[in-house]
Design an enzyme around this catalytic site. Sequence first.
Site, PDB file in Angstrom:
ATOM      1  N   CYS A  82     -19.644   5.140  12.480  1.00 40.98           N
ATOM      2  CA  CYS A  82     -20.356   3.922  12.054  1.00 40.98           C
ATOM      3  C   CYS A  82     -19.813   3.351  10.749  1.00 40.98           C
ATOM      4  O   CYS A  82     -19.975   2.161  10.482  1.00 40.98           O
ATOM      5  CB  CYS A  82     -21.839   4.219  11.871  1.00 40.98           C
ATOM      6  N   GLY A 128     -22.514   9.074  12.091  1.00 43.94           N
ATOM      7  CA  GLY A 128     -22.606  10.114  13.100  1.00 43.94           C
ATOM      8  C   GLY A 128     -21.945  11.417  12.687  1.00 43.94           C
ATOM      9  O   GLY A 128     -21.020  11.443  11.879  1.00 43.94           O
ATOM     10  N   CYS A 171     -25.891   5.435   7.371  1.00 44.16           N
ATOM     11  CA  CYS A 171     -25.746   6.772   7.924  1.00 44.16           C
ATOM     12  C   CYS A 171     -24.557   6.780   8.874  1.00 44.16           C
ATOM     13  O   CYS A 171     -24.132   5.730   9.369  1.00 44.16           O
ATOM     14  CB  CYS A 171     -27.020   7.218   8.634  1.00 44.16           C
ATOM     15  N   HIS A 173     -25.299  -3.553  15.978  1.00 44.61           N
ATOM     16  CA  HIS A 173     -24.504  -2.590  15.210  1.00 44.61           C
ATOM     17  C   HIS A 173     -23.271  -2.191  16.011  1.00 44.61           C
ATOM     18  O   HIS A 173     -23.235  -1.143  16.641  1.00 44.61           O
ATOM     19  CB  HIS A 173     -25.387  -1.370  14.902  1.00 44.61           C
TER      20      HIS A 173
END
Length: 403
Positions: free
Chosen positions: A97, A383, A381, A350
């Site tokens: 991300c 992954g 955050c 996203h």
Amino acid sequence: MWRMPSASREVVFVDGVRTPFGKAGSLYAETRADDLVVNCIRELLRRHPELPPERVDEVAVAATTQTGDQGLTIGRTAALLAGLPRSVPGFAIDRMCAGAMTAVTTTASGIAFGAYDVVVAGGVEHMGRHPMGEGIDPNPRIVAEKLVDQSALVMGATAENLHDRFPGITRERADAFAVLSQQRVAQAYADGVIQESLVTVATRSSTLGWGLATADEPPRPGTTAGGLARLRTPFRPHGRVTAGNAAGLNDGAAAALLAAEDVATELGLPVAMRLVGFAFAGVDPEVMGVGPIPATEKALARAGLTIDDIGAFEINEAFAVQVLAFLDHFGLDAEDPRVNPYGGAIALGHPLASSGVRLMIHLARQFRERPDVRYGITTMCIGLGMGGTVIWENPHFAGDEER
């Protein structure tokens, strides 16, 4: 004889643009991923004719799933496709991300060191063509030796785990935050805030013909708490995470122009933000959503700042629970107008590796509208149990004290 510079240089965020975000496999079903990011690079060059293309020293493009039209060292191929001189190199990067965020921090470090003057950094994700996890082959030791819990490999399951860790973050709170995100995006569109950074993309459909993507596809401005309460919880029976209080699966791209501040002055490039510092941190992969907390604490400590010094926040809304955990930890209200005032990923979408630059675009707009704010952060955050935070300074700040 070249030598390492005796002092690092100031790094500035000049500008950022992005495509409208689409639902996975919908708006951009027949549009290539590399073409999405090429559109962004071309738009940056179009908006800044004062920048000679040959002065770009690097093109860093992130993608989480680096295969097909997101493979082939996409930073280099995108540079060639965008019409940059062949002398401009490029590379691909991946931190799930936080891909675009890492593209920015990596190339910014090169600017600070003196290796680059001007760079393009961004990311792309076509989750319709390349679903998250496509083609991966996790080492069986990861689960067999219990290095992580099996839930760590399913992002929605990690969000349910986060609800378990913080029982005060109820589904009702998560849904209320999701409604707020939708409302703020709708207001930002009404105010013309979001449109200024969007790149119009030509889209093709074998059934509908050619079209133009001019606005984000995912927002649902009529969302209500009652409607969200009726949604299923796909990651756990009687769970709390739903399609309504989490970001969706999306397609899109974003790119930013960064430069050494003295070079920006030389070329007449505008300065939207000044880089202060950044940090990445690892956490238990089973609760990857807490990642922004230690990353922010680490970045603040290294910069000699505290959370009280931060006047603007752009937090990626992968899941509402993850944002609320961050806000609760730092004593911030869920409706604080300094936090995601133009909404976030729950409404906008996203597209994994592109979202870091989207956050920066929104923070730059906050800075422009808030000369009373000196410092802001972009945080997300990541992954497999990580968080990333970048601290920025507002060049429009009305105060005159020295950093």
